[in-house]
Design an enzyme around this catalytic site. Structure first.
Site, mmCIF file in Angstrom:
data_model
loop_
_atom_site.group_PDB
_atom_site.id
_atom_site.type_symbol
_atom_site.label_atom_id
_atom_site.label_comp_id
_atom_site.label_asym_id
_atom_site.label_seq_id
_atom_site.Cartn_x
_atom_site.Cartn_y
_atom_site.Cartn_z
ATOM 1 N N GLU A 246 -10.594 -14.260 -55.395
ATOM 2 C CA GLU A 246 -10.549 -13.751 -54.081
ATOM 3 C C GLU A 246 -11.913 -13.391 -53.548
ATOM 4 O O GLU A 246 -12.121 -13.755 -52.490
ATOM 5 C CB GLU A 246 -9.806 -12.421 -54.728
ATOM 6 C CG GLU A 246 -8.446 -12.364 -54.270
ATOM 7 C CD GLU A 246 -7.769 -11.094 -54.526
ATOM 8 O OE1 GLU A 246 -7.457 -10.779 -55.418
ATOM 9 O OE2 GLU A 246 -6.926 -11.079 -53.536
ATOM 10 N N ARG A 272 -15.920 -13.567 -16.976
ATOM 11 C CA ARG A 272 -14.980 -12.357 -16.399
ATOM 12 C C ARG A 272 -16.668 -12.103 -15.631
ATOM 13 O O ARG A 272 -17.665 -12.205 -16.358
ATOM 14 C CB ARG A 272 -14.976 -11.465 -17.904
ATOM 15 C CG ARG A 272 -14.149 -9.726 -17.302
ATOM 16 C CD ARG A 272 -13.145 -10.420 -16.547
ATOM 17 N NE ARG A 272 -12.533 -9.191 -15.678
ATOM 18 C CZ ARG A 272 -11.259 -8.704 -16.125
ATOM 19 N NH1 ARG A 272 -10.568 -9.837 -15.435
ATOM 20 N NH2 ARG A 272 -10.992 -7.929 -15.157
#
Ligand SMILES: Cc1cc2nc3c(=O)[nH]c(=O)nc-3n(C[C@H](O)[C@H](O)[C@H](O)COP(=O)(O)OP(=O)(O)OC[C@H]3O[C@@H](n4cnc5c(N)ncnc54)[C@H](O)[C@@H]3O)c2cc1C
Length: 383
Positions: A246, A272
């Site tokens: 994990e 933007r």
């Protein structure tokens, strides 16, 4: 040092990214809003061959190593932006399939792995309890021997895929008096057995397309054939291996998410405009982009280093804990930057970075919190 991927690895990652853009990303916004697990998306992931990555070819998988499995998770997150799907797939691979690959009997492997590799059966692992997470040894779920069965009683929580699985690896105390290294046994508990119940669904901050549940066991009779690994050693062996896979592998999902957010932020900074020029012309925005890139490179390097060392059979506990601790915190820092860079649009879900911020936090909690990783690192330093 040559840290480049091979052409084959690059091509594999590119193919997973393209798959994710086509089959995962188009519906993720709606699925996240609804908090919905989608079996159709899962079937596509399995059909693409990702459900059996680290499962040996003899059992229908691809026999992929830790690095390659991590590459797939990174590319899936980069292309698909569905952290919940990545969580479910990562859990299926690392703590669902791998305990059976590493500790299963031949009969258990034959029974479960081919169908798990095909994605027909989804893997789950249950160790955490409502009152025992980091301190796993204080778990209360017990399995007492009665004749030729074990009788399982208790509650597990935060179980990823727990409500989807046919079989869940459950760790329970089998000896009330033994030290932790000999007291716990892992069992392959079939979800259709009497006394097994999905007792609660948990509604989460992020990773909402992955189901997380509480499981209850009321006198579940578990046959001896369902004992996984050597009895008594579950915490030190089965549990340890799970957390190791994990830590080395699943954080690659967070790395993929960081990469995609950076891509989106660069694009947005060019497009933007404010005060008559692209926001990318402002030093404050450039600073954020630069820090996101630095964190991405560090996160990716630490994850791949840990995975590579594990594959090479080299000592890697320190590297794995450093990777987990760093990626968990860096993912949140970069997601915060991504939201801020998008201004008000970063605060609404249409621009996706809002979801990234909610999703990223899990990397610092699941599979061993940042504090626990720091504890493990300090122990190695102090001896
Ligand atoms: C979405 C999600 C999916 C999950 N999936 C699974 C799964 O599939 N299977 C499973 O078994 N579990 C799963 N977990 C559980 C997860 O691994 C635990 O939540 C995690 O290990 C922390 O345990 P806890 O929540 O009990 O926190 P606690 O252990 O109670 O910790 C609370 C706080 O105290 C800190 N702390 C605890 N001990 C120490 C210490 N010694 N020193 C310093 N700080 C400390 C922690 O870092 C944390 O900040 C999942 C969790 C989530 C949120």
């Amino acid at each position: 040092m040559d840290l480049r991927l091979t052409e084959e690895q690059e091509a594999f990652a590119a193919s997973v990214r393209a798959f994710a853009r086509e089959h995962v990303e188009p519906t993720v916004l709606e699925r996240d809003r609804a908090g919905r697990w989608d079996p159709d998306v899962w079937a596509r992931v399995a059909g693409f061959g990702l459900a059996g990555l680290p499962v040996p070819e003899a059992y229908g998988g691809s026999g992929a190593d830790v690095l390659t499995t991590g590459l797939a998770l990174e590319a899936l997150a980069h292309g698909g932006r569905d952290a919940g799907l990545n969580l479910s797939l990562g859990a299926h691979l690392t703590i669902g399939c791998m305990p059976i690959v590493l500790h299963g009997t031949e009969e258990q492997r034959q029974r479960w792995l081919p169908r798990m590799a095909r994605g027909e059966s989804i893997g789950a692992f249950a160790i955490t309890e409502p009152e025992a997470g980091s301190d796993t040894a204080s778990m209360r779920t017990s399995a007492r021997r009665e004749g030729d069965v074990f009788v399982l009683d208790g509650t597990k929580t935060f179980v990823t895929n727990g409500g989807l699985a046919d079989v869940v690896t459950v760790v329970a105390r089998t000896d009330p008096d033994a030290p932790a290294s000999q007291a716990f046994t892992a069992f392959l508990v079939e979800t259709g057995w009497a006394g097994f119940e999905v007792s609660r669904e948990l509604h989460k901050l992020g990773n909402r397309t992955s189901p997380t549940v509480e499981l209850s066991f009321a006198g579940v009779e578990v046959p001896e054939a369902a004992v996984l690994g050597e009895p008594g050693t579950a915490l030190w062996k089965v549990g340890f291996e799970c957390f190791d896979w994990e830590r080395c592998c699943m954080i690659a999902s967070a790395v993929g998410g960081m990469h995609r957010d950076l891509d989106e932020c660069v694009r947005y900074a060019r497009e933007r405009e404010a005060f008559g020029k692209p926001i990318g012309d402002f030093g404050a925005i450039q600073h954020k982009l630069a820090q996101m890139r630095i964190r991405l490179e560090n996160a990716r390097f630490l994850q791949r280093q840990a995975a590579w060392r594990k594959d090479a059979g080299e000592e890697h506990q320190l590297e794995a804990s450093m990777a987990k601790a760093y990626v968990g915190e860096a993912a949140v820092a970069s997601a915060l930057d991504a939201v801020q860079l998008h201004g008000g649009w970063g605060y609404v879900d249409e621009f996706h970075v809002e979801r990234s911020l909610r999703d990223a936090k899990l990397a610092a909690i699941g599979g061993g919190t940042t504090e626990i990783q720091e504890l493990l690192i300090a122990r190695q330093l102090l001896g």
